[in-house]
Motif scaffolding. Structure first.
Motif, PDB file in Angstrom:
ATOM      1  N   LEU A   1     -13.836 -51.148  29.749  1.00 13.13           N
ATOM      2  CA  LEU A   1     -12.785 -50.520  30.549  1.00 13.13           C
ATOM      3  C   LEU A   1     -13.007 -49.018  30.718  1.00 13.13           C
ATOM      4  O   LEU A   1     -12.330 -48.374  31.505  1.00 13.13           O
ATOM      5  CB  LEU A   1     -11.414 -50.734  29.894  1.00 13.13           C
ATOM      6  CG  LEU A   1     -10.907 -52.169  29.790  1.00 13.13           C
ATOM      7  CD1 LEU A   1      -9.537 -52.194  29.144  1.00 13.13           C
ATOM      8  CD2 LEU A   1     -10.832 -52.800  31.170  1.00 13.13           C
ATOM      9  N   LEU A   2     -13.949 -48.473  29.949  1.00 12.49           N
ATOM     10  CA  LEU A   2     -14.098 -47.013  29.884  1.00 12.49           C
ATOM     11  C   LEU A   2     -14.193 -46.347  31.252  1.00 12.49           C
ATOM     12  O   LEU A   2     -13.690 -45.258  31.454  1.00 12.49           O
ATOM     13  CB  LEU A   2     -15.340 -46.650  29.060  1.00 12.49           C
ATOM     14  CG  LEU A   2     -15.128 -46.694  27.537  1.00 12.49           C
ATOM     15  CD1 LEU A   2     -16.454 -46.518  26.815  1.00 12.49           C
ATOM     16  CD2 LEU A   2     -14.136 -45.633  27.099  1.00 12.49           C
ATOM     17  N   SER A   3     -14.873 -46.992  32.185  1.00 10.02           N
ATOM     18  CA  SER A   3     -15.091 -46.329  33.466  1.00 10.02           C
ATOM     19  C   SER A   3     -14.040 -46.724  34.512  1.00 10.02           C
ATOM     20  O   SER A   3     -14.136 -46.322  35.655  1.00 10.02           O
ATOM     21  CB  SER A   3     -16.486 -46.682  33.979  1.00 10.02           C
ATOM     22  OG  SER A   3     -16.574 -48.086  34.098  1.00 10.02           O
ATOM     23  N   LYS A   4     -13.039 -47.509  34.080  1.00  8.34           N
ATOM     24  CA  LYS A   4     -12.013 -47.945  35.032  1.00  8.34           C
ATOM     25  C   LYS A   4     -10.939 -46.870  35.213  1.00  8.34           C
ATOM     26  O   LYS A   4     -10.721 -46.030  34.343  1.00  8.34           O
ATOM     27  CB  LYS A   4     -11.347 -49.224  34.504  1.00  8.34           C
ATOM     28  CG  LYS A   4     -12.270 -50.419  34.473  1.00  8.34           C
ATOM     29  CD  LYS A   4     -11.966 -51.328  35.638  1.00  8.34           C
ATOM     30  CE  LYS A   4     -12.401 -52.747  35.444  1.00  8.34           C
ATOM     31  NZ  LYS A   4     -13.774 -53.060  35.600  1.00  8.34           N
TER      32      LYS A   4
ATOM     33  N   LEU B   1      -8.446 -40.029  36.890  1.00  6.63           N
ATOM     34  CA  LEU B   1      -9.356 -39.983  35.753  1.00  6.63           C
ATOM     35  C   LEU B   1      -9.705 -41.399  35.291  1.00  6.63           C
ATOM     36  O   LEU B   1      -8.963 -42.346  35.543  1.00  6.63           O
ATOM     37  CB  LEU B   1      -8.705 -39.213  34.592  1.00  6.63           C
ATOM     38  CG  LEU B   1      -8.295 -37.764  34.871  1.00  6.63           C
ATOM     39  CD1 LEU B   1      -7.837 -37.091  33.582  1.00  6.63           C
ATOM     40  CD2 LEU B   1      -9.434 -36.980  35.482  1.00  6.63           C
ATOM     41  N   THR B   2     -10.828 -41.509  34.607  1.00  2.00           N
ATOM     42  CA  THR B   2     -11.200 -42.809  34.062  1.00  2.00           C
ATOM     43  C   THR B   2     -10.572 -42.966  32.683  1.00  2.00           C
ATOM     44  O   THR B   2     -10.095 -42.002  32.087  1.00  2.00           O
ATOM     45  CB  THR B   2     -12.725 -42.930  33.902  1.00  2.00           C
ATOM     46  OG1 THR B   2     -13.129 -41.929  32.964  1.00  2.00           O
ATOM     47  CG2 THR B   2     -13.436 -42.722  35.218  1.00  2.00           C
ATOM     48  N   VAL B   3     -10.571 -44.193  32.197  1.00  2.98           N
ATOM     49  CA  VAL B   3     -10.016 -44.463  30.876  1.00  2.98           C
ATOM     50  C   VAL B   3     -10.677 -43.563  29.833  1.00  2.98           C
ATOM     51  O   VAL B   3     -10.018 -42.993  28.971  1.00  2.98           O
ATOM     52  CB  VAL B   3     -10.200 -45.956  30.528  1.00  2.98           C
ATOM     53  CG1 VAL B   3      -9.915 -46.206  29.066  1.00  2.98           C
ATOM     54  CG2 VAL B   3      -9.303 -46.810  31.404  1.00  2.98           C
ATOM     55  N   GLU B   4     -11.987 -43.390  29.949  1.00  3.51           N
ATOM     56  CA  GLU B   4     -12.694 -42.554  28.973  1.00  3.51           C
ATOM     57  C   GLU B   4     -12.171 -41.106  29.015  1.00  3.51           C
ATOM     58  O   GLU B   4     -11.858 -40.515  27.988  1.00  3.51           O
ATOM     59  CB  GLU B   4     -14.196 -42.579  29.253  1.00  3.51           C
ATOM     60  CG  GLU B   4     -14.967 -41.653  28.317  1.00  3.51           C
ATOM     61  CD  GLU B   4     -16.401 -42.088  28.139  1.00  3.51           C
ATOM     62  OE1 GLU B   4     -16.960 -42.639  29.097  1.00  3.51           O
ATOM     63  OE2 GLU B   4     -16.951 -41.866  27.038  1.00  3.51           O
ATOM     64  N   GLN B   5     -12.044 -40.565  30.229  1.00  3.40           N
ATOM     65  CA  GLN B   5     -11.536 -39.189  30.356  1.00  3.40           C
ATOM     66  C   GLN B   5     -10.105 -39.085  29.843  1.00  3.40           C
ATOM     67  O   GLN B   5      -9.726 -38.099  29.212  1.00  3.40           O
ATOM     68  CB  GLN B   5     -11.579 -38.752  31.818  1.00  3.40           C
ATOM     69  CG  GLN B   5     -12.984 -38.507  32.335  1.00  3.40           C
ATOM     70  CD  GLN B   5     -12.996 -38.357  33.851  1.00  3.40           C
ATOM     71  OE1 GLN B   5     -12.332 -39.109  34.553  1.00  3.40           O
ATOM     72  NE2 GLN B   5     -13.748 -37.400  34.345  1.00  3.40           N
TER      73      GLN B   5
END
Lengths: 328, 352, 370
Positions: C153-156, C115-119
Motif C-alpha cells: 500500500l506504500l505507494s497508494k 501524498l502516498t501512504v509512505e509519505q
C-alpha cells in the motif's frame, strides 16, 4: 499532475501552439524573409502577393516579416508582465493565508490601493521616470496585475489552510514553510496557473494599446500589438489586414487559456474533495453559539447545497463507493 | 382529533385522497422489486444482481449489509433516482401494481410526491439553508397537492406536530441552521409523508444522529407505521437499529440478497453464515466486556464475476462445491436463504 | 536511588491530567462556553472512553489537550509537565517530541489526498528531522506492520484504499512517533461493524503490546464497552459521570448516562429475554421511556453552563435544587479507580423510578399532544 494535464486533447493542442510561438520567438527574426524595417513607399497597403505573402503596411513594410520579428518582443513583454505580477501577487497571497491577521490586513489594504491606480496613467508615469522602453512599461503592467494574483492565490490558499491535514501537520510540529510546501503549494498552483495564463494573454493585448500612445515600443520596432494597431488605422484601405495579427494573438491567448483550463480540470478532483473540509470543532462551536443567538450565526456552508426537490439532487455516495471499490 | 383525520384535510384534495385510500387494504404490497439488476459504470459492472423483495402496507422492511453491498443502489433504483452511469439492466420495480419502467419524469414526480417519500442520512443538505423549514414544507404541499397558501400552512403545521415537533409554530419559521439534526430529520420525515404516501424509503436515516435522538426517530417511524399503515423500506448498516425497527429483514452481501425473513427468525435462527457472522460482530446493546469479533477478509470487489457463492472466501463452512456452483435462493416458511449448506448447518446467533 | 524513586513514581502518576478546564471558543459577544470544569486523568496503559452527543464538547476537549484550543481556566499536565500554557516554539517542540498523538475522525479529510501512504506515515518523522531517510523507511514499514497493513500500500494514495485501511494509515501515522498517549476522535463511527471491531481490537492490542494509553471519543457506547477501562460522560460541556466502564454501564448513577444506555439500539424485548438475565433485580436494564422527559423542551435551554445542572431540562427527576450546579460526588466502586457523578439526586432517582413508575409505563409510545 503534468502527465494528467497532458492527457487532455485541448492541452496537447495548446502545448503545440505555445511551442510553435516559442520557436518563433527565438528564430523569428532569422526566419523573416525581408527586413521588417524596410520601407517602400510605392508598395504601401498591398494585399497578399508572392512577394509579400501577407501584404504590406501603410509604409510598405512586409507584414509577415514584421510579425515574425515581433514575436520575441511580444512574448518577452507578456512573460515579463506575468512574472512581475506573480512575484508581487502570488507570493504575498500565499503568505497572507498563513502569516496571520496582521499581514493579511496590511496586504489586503495595499492591494486595494494598487487596484485604484489607473493602468495607462501609471504606465505613462513609469515610462516617464524609467525611460520609454518596454521593460518599465511591462513592470508597471505586471505590478498592476498583482492584485489579481494576490486575490486568487489567497482565496485558493485559504481553502486549504483550514484543511484537516494542515492541522494534522501542525500537530506534528511542522513549520509554516513546510506546510505551505508540502500540503498547500501543489494544490494552489493550478489556480495560479489559470490566473497566469489569463494575465499573459491580457498583457499581449495591452502592449498594443500602449503602442497607440507611443509608450513602450519605440517605432519602428515591430510587435504583434503594434502591427494590429497600425492595421486598424487603415481599415478602409485594407479591411483584411488586422486578421492575421489578431488571429496570432488570439491563438496564443486561447492556447494559454485552454492550457490553464486543462490544468484546472486535471487537478479538479482534489479541489472538490477538499472544499468540503471544515473542522469539526467549528461545527461544535457553531452549534453552541446558535443556541445563544438563534438566526445570527447559521452558516450555510455547514448545511450544504440547497435543493428544490429534496429527493432528487444528492450525489450518490454509494455510487462513489462503488467506483472506488472497482477502481481498487 | 386523531392524526388520521387531520391528514384527510384539506377538502380540495379529497378526491385524490379517497382514490389512494381506496386502493389500500392491509397487507397489500406497496412496493414490489422483482429480479432487479443494477449496473454501474454505464453497464460495465453489475453492482446489484437479481434482487427481489416486497414491502407491504404497515410493514417495516430493513435492508442491511456492509457499505458497497448494493442496498442503497437498490433503494435508489426503487425511487428512480440512480446516479448518472447507473442503470436498471433487468427486472422491475412497481408501486401498487404499476411498473415504473414506463414512468415519464412527470409520472415519477407525481409518484414521489404522493405515493412514496424518502429520507436520507444528512437532512441538512436536502433543505435550502436560507428558507424557513415551514415554508419549504408548505411549498412541497402546494406543488404536489395544489393546496392554497393558507391551507398549505395549516397542513404544514399539522405535519410538524405529527412528527413530534411540539412547538410547530416556531419551528415553521426557523431556518435549517437553527434546528438540531434530530429536528431536521423530523422535518424531512414531515416532508416525506406530506403527500400521504404508502411507502417511506429511509436510507441510513438515523445513522448520523445521537443515540437518544435515534431512539426517538425509530419510535416516530413505528408510530407512523401503526397509525397510518405506512410501509417503510429502511436501509441501515446497523443491525441493532434494524432489529429494533423492522418487521422483516433483507440481508445484502456483495450485491445479492443472501437471506430474508421475519426479524425474529433472522436474528434468532440465521441460516446464512454471513448473517450469523454479522450478528456475531454487531453490537447488540450488550455492554459487557467481550471479545471483539471480526469477519476476516474483504468482500469481493463490486461486480466481480464469481462462479459460486460470493461469501465463500470468508466463510468458515465453505466447501469446494460452494466456490464452483451458483447458489439459488431457497425459501421455506417465509425465510429465504442463499446457501448450499443451509440445511446441514445449524447456526445459532451466538455460536461461532 | 533517585532512579528507583522515579520509576516508582511513574507507575502511580497519571500520564495525562486535565484539571478544572474551561474552554471558550470565539471572541467577545460571540464567545461560546464549550467546556466547564472538566477533570480527567489517564493512567499509563489505560483506555478511557469519552462519550457525549453532538455539541457536548467532546471534540473540543480533545483539541484542547492537543493544544488546538486554549483553556480559559485550569491546566493540563502530561506526566508532571504543564502543557496547556505552552506557546510558540515550546509547543512546537512538545509536538515534535510526538508523545501525544491525535487520530482525526475522518481519514479522508485528515490525510492529504496528494501524498502516498509512505509519505503520510513518514510525515511526523520527517518533521522531527532527526532520523535518516533509511531509518524513516524502516520505521514506516514497522508502523504499518503494527496496524496490520501490507507494504504494497506504500505507494497508494488515500483515495485508492478502503475506509478501514485509511483509518489504519491514520493510526500508523500516529504510532510511528512511538507516542505514550493516543487520542482518537470517533475512530470507528464511519466503519461497518466488522471493520469497527478490527480497529478497536487493534487499539486494545497496542495498549497491551506497547503500553499505550488511549482516549477514544465516541457517541456509540457499545463500541467502547468492548475495550475501554473507564468512561467519561460529557453533557453540554460538563462531565456528568466518570467511572469504571463496566460498573457505569451496569448501573449508571447519572440519569443522562442511564438515558444514553437505554437509548442505544438493542435487540428487541422478546429477543433480549432469551439472553442470560443479570443476576440481581437491581441491575435490570431500564427502559428509555422510564427515563425520557416527555415534554422536554431543549430549544429554550439557556446556554449558561453555570446556571444549574446542564441536564435538568431533559431530566425527569429534576427538582428545584437542580438550579444549582451539582458538585462531583464520589461513588464507591468495586474495583477502585474512582467514580464520580455530578447529580443532586444520584443516589435517589432510581428508587423513585422503581417505586412508582414501572407499572405506569405505556405499552406503546405516547401519542403526542396537539
Amino acid at each position: 499532475m503534468l502527465k494528467k494535464t497532458l492527457r487532455f486533447r485541448s492541452a496537447q493542442i495548446s502545448v503545440a501552439i505555445l511551442l510553435a510561438v516559442l520557436l518563433l520567438a527565438i528564430f523569428g527574426s532569422a526566419l523573416a524573409p525581408q527586413d521588417p524595417l524596410h520601407q517602400s513607399v510605392k508598395d504601401f497597403l498591398q494585399g497578399p502577393s508572392s512577394r509579400h505573402w501577407l501584404g504590406t503596411d501603410y509604409l510598405g513594410r512586409d507584414v509577415l516579416s514584421r510579425l515574425l520579428a515581433g514575436t520575441r518582443t511580444s512574448v518577452t513583454t507578456a512573460a515579463e508582465a506575468t512574472l512581475v505580477g506573480l512575484v508581487f501577487g502570488a507570493i504575498p497571497g500565499l503568505l497572507s493565508a498563513f502569516l496571520g491577521t496582521w499581514f493579511d490586513f496590511i496586504a489586503n489594504r495595499i492591494t486595494d490601493a494598487i487596484m485604484t491606480l489607473p493602468t495607462i496613467v501609471f504606465a505613462i508615469g513609469c515610462t516617464a521616470v524609467l525611460g520609454n522602453s518596454l521593460t518599465p512599461a511591462m513592470l508597471a503592467i505586471g505590478f498592476l496585475s498583482s492584485p489579481l494574483f494576490f486575490r486568487v492565490t489567497r482565496a485558493a490558499a485559504l481553502e486549504f489552510v483550514r484543511a484537516q491535514y494542515v492541522e494534522s501537520a501542525e500537530l506534528f510540529g511542522a513549520s509554516r514553510f513546510r506546510i505551505v510546501r508540502v500540503h498547500v503549494l501543489n494544490k494552489v498552483i493550478p489556480t495560479i496557473a489559470v490566473a497566469a495564463a489569463m494575465s499573459a494573454s491580457a498583457a499581449l493585448l495591452i502592449v498594443s494599446s500602449l503602442t497607440f500612445l507611443g509608450i513602450g515600443v519605440v517605432p519602428p520596432a515591430p510587435t504583434w500589438g503594434g502591427v494590429l494597431a497600425s492595421d486598424l488605422s487603415y481599415l478602409n484601405q485594407a479591411p483584411w489586414a488586422p486578421i492575421v495579427p489578431a488571429v496570432l494573438i488570439m491563438l496564443t491567448a486561447g492556447a494559454l487559456n485552454a492550457l490553464a483550463d486543462a490544468i484546472r480540470d486535471a487537478s479538479g478532483v482534489h479541489v472538490s474533495l477538499l472544499s468540503a473540509a471544515s473542522s469539526k470543532a467549528a461545527t461544535e462551536e457553531a452549534a453552541a453559539t446558535e443556541l445563544t443567538q438563534p438566526g445570527d450565526d447559521a452558516d450555510p456552508a455547514f448545511l450544504g447545497a440547497n435543493s428544490a426537490n429534496p429527493v432528487i439532487d444528492k450525489i450518490d455516495e454509494e455510487a462513489a463507493d462503488v467506483n472506488r471499490h472497482s477502481a481498487a | 382529533m386523531s392524526t388520521d383525520t387531520q391528514l384527510r384535510e384539506p377538502e380540495t384534495s379529497d378526491a385524490l385522497r379517497t382514490g389512494v385510500a381506496g386502493q389500500r387494504s392491509p397487507g397489500q404490497d406497496v412496493l414490489v422489486i422483482d429480479d432487479l439488476t443494477v449496473t454501474v459504470h454505464n453497464g460495465a459492472l453489475e453492482a446489484v444482481r437479481g434482487v427481489s423483495l416486497a414491502v407491504r402496507r404497515g410493514e417495516v422492511v430493513g435492508l442491511v449489509g456492509e457499505s458497497g453491498s448494493g442496498k442503497t443502489l437498490t433503494c435508489r433504483a426503487a425511487l428512480g433516482i440512480l446516479a448518472p452511469g447507473c442503470h436498471v439492466a433487468e427486472g422491475s420495480v412497481s408501486f401498487g401494481g404499476q411498473d415504473t419502467a414506463e414512468f415519464s419524469n412527470k409520472a415519477w414526480r407525481a409518484v414521489r410526491g404522493s405515493r412514496v417519500g424518502a429520507v436520507f442520512q444528512d437532512p441538512g443538505s436536502y433543505l435550502n439553508p436560507s428558507v424557513p423549514v415551514g415554508r419549504q414544507l408548505a411549498e412541497a404541499l402546494r406543488s404536489v397537492q395544489g393546496c392554497s397558501r393558507k391551507q398549505a400552512k395549516q397542513r404544514a403545521l399539522e405535519l410538524l406536530r405529527l412528527v413530534g415537533l411540539r412547538d410547530a409554530e416556531s419551528v415553521y419559521r426557523q431556518i435549517p441552521g437553527e434546528l438540531s439534526g434530530g429536528m431536521l430529520q423530523r422535518v424531512m420525515i414531515a416532508i416525506a409523508v406530506s403527500g400521504d404516501p404508502e411507502l417511506l424509503v429511509a436510507d441510513e436515516a438515523t445513522t448520523a444522529l445521537d443515540v437518544t435522538i435515534q431512539a426517538e426517530i425509530i419510535e416516530l417511524i413505528l408510530r407512523l407505521r401503526d397509525e397510518r399503515g405506512l410501509g417503510v423500506l429502511f436501509v441501515s448498516h446497523d443491525l441493532a437499529v434494524i432489529s429494533e425497527l423492522c418487521d422483516r429483514v433483507v440481508v445484502f452481501y456483495a450485491g445479492e440478497i443472501v437471506e430474508a425473513g421475519p426479524t425474529e427468525e433472522i436474528l434468532l435462527r440465521p441460516r446464512h453464515p454471513y448473517t450469523q457472522a454479522m450478528l456475531r460482530v454487531a453490537s447488540l446493546g450488550d455492554y459487557t466486556r467481550r471479545t471483539l469479533d471480526v469477519i476476516e477478509g474483504q468482500p469481493p470487489s463490486v461486480g466481480a464475476q464469481l462462479p459460486g457463492c460470493r461469501f465463500a472466501d470468508r466463510c468458515g463452512f465453505a466447501t469446494e462445491q460452494c466456490r464452483t456452483t451458483p447458489v439459488a435462493i431457497s425459501s421455506g416458511g417465509g425465510h429465504e436463504v442463499r446457501c448450499l449448506r443451509s440445511d446441514e448447518l445449524s447456526l445459532t446467533r451466538l455460536a461461532s | 536511588m533517585t532512579a528507583t524513586v522515579e520509576s516508582g513514581r511513574s507507575v502511580d502518576l497519571p500520564l495525562l491530567s486535565v484539571e478544572s478546564v474551561d474552554v471558550h471558543l470565539g471572541r467577545g459577544r460571540r464567545a461560546a462556553h464549550i467546556l466547564s470544569q472538566v477533570d480527567l486523568t489517564v493512567r499509563p496503559g489505560e483506555i478511557l472512553g469519552v462519550i457525549g452527543e453532538t455539541g457536548s464538547g467532546k471534540t473540543t476537549l480533545a483539541r484542547t489537550v492537543m493544544g488546538l484550543a486554549d483553556p480559559s481556566q485550569g491546566e493540563i499536565r502530561l506526566q508532571d509537565k504543564v502543557i496547556s500554557s505552552l506557546r510558540g516554539s515550546a509547543r512546537r517542540d512538545l509536538r515534535r517530541g510526538g508523545s501525544v498523538q491525535f487520530v482525526f475522525q475522518d481519514p479522508l479529510r485528515s490525510l492529504d489526498p496528494d501524498l502516498t501512504v509512505e509519505q503520510l506515515v513518514a510525515e511526523g518523522l520527517v518533521t522531527q528531522g532527526q532520523a535518516s531517510s533509511h531509518e524513516i523507511a524502516t520505521r514506516v514499514r514497522e508502523a504499518l506492520g503494527w496496524v496490520g497493513l501490507d507494504e504494497s500500500l506504500l505507494s497508494k494514495h488515500p483515495a485508492q484504499i478502503s475506509g478501514g485501511q485509511r483509518q489504519r494509515v491514520s493510526i500508523a501515522r500516529a504510532l510511528v512517533l512511538r507516542p505514550q498517549l493516543l487520542i482518537c476522535d470517533e475512530p470507528v463511527s464511519a466503519l461497518d461493524s466488522s471493520n469497527r471491531n478490527n480497529i478497536l481490537r487493534l487499539l486494545d492490542e497496542l495498549r497491551t503490546s506497547r503500553g499505550l494509553s488511549v482516549i477514544i471519543i465516541s457517541h456509540d457506547l457499545s463500541s467502547l464497552a468492548g475495550i475501554a477501562d473507564r468512561v467519561l460522560v460529557l453533557y453540554r460541556g460538563r462531565v456528568v459521570e466518570d467511572g469504571p466502564i463496566s460498573e457505569v454501564f451496569a448501573r449508571p448513577r447519572h440519569p443522562y448516562t442511564a438515558l444514553l444506555i437505554a437509548s442505544a439500539p438493542a435487540l428487541s424485548d422478546q429477543l433480549a429475554d432469551q439472553r442470560p438475565e443479570p443476576s440481581s433485580e437491581q441491575h435490570r436494564p431500564l427502559h428509555v421511556r422510564q427515563l425520557r422527559l416527555v415534554d422536554a423542551d431543549t430549544a429554550t435551554v439557556s446556554n449558561d453552563l453555570e446556571a444549574g445542572c446542564v441536564f435538568r431540562a431533559r431530566c425527569r427527576f429534576a427538582t428545584d435544587v437542580c438550579g444549582t450546579v451539582p458538585a462531583a460526588q464520589d461513588v464507591p466502586t468495586a474495583h477502585g479507580g474512582g467514580w464520580r457523578v455530578s447529580c443532586h439526586h444520584h443516589s435517589t432517582w432510581r428508587a423513585e423510578l422503581e417505586d412508582a413508575d414501572r407499572p405506569r409505563v405505556p405499552a406503546r409510545p405516547e401519542p403526542l399532544p396537539h
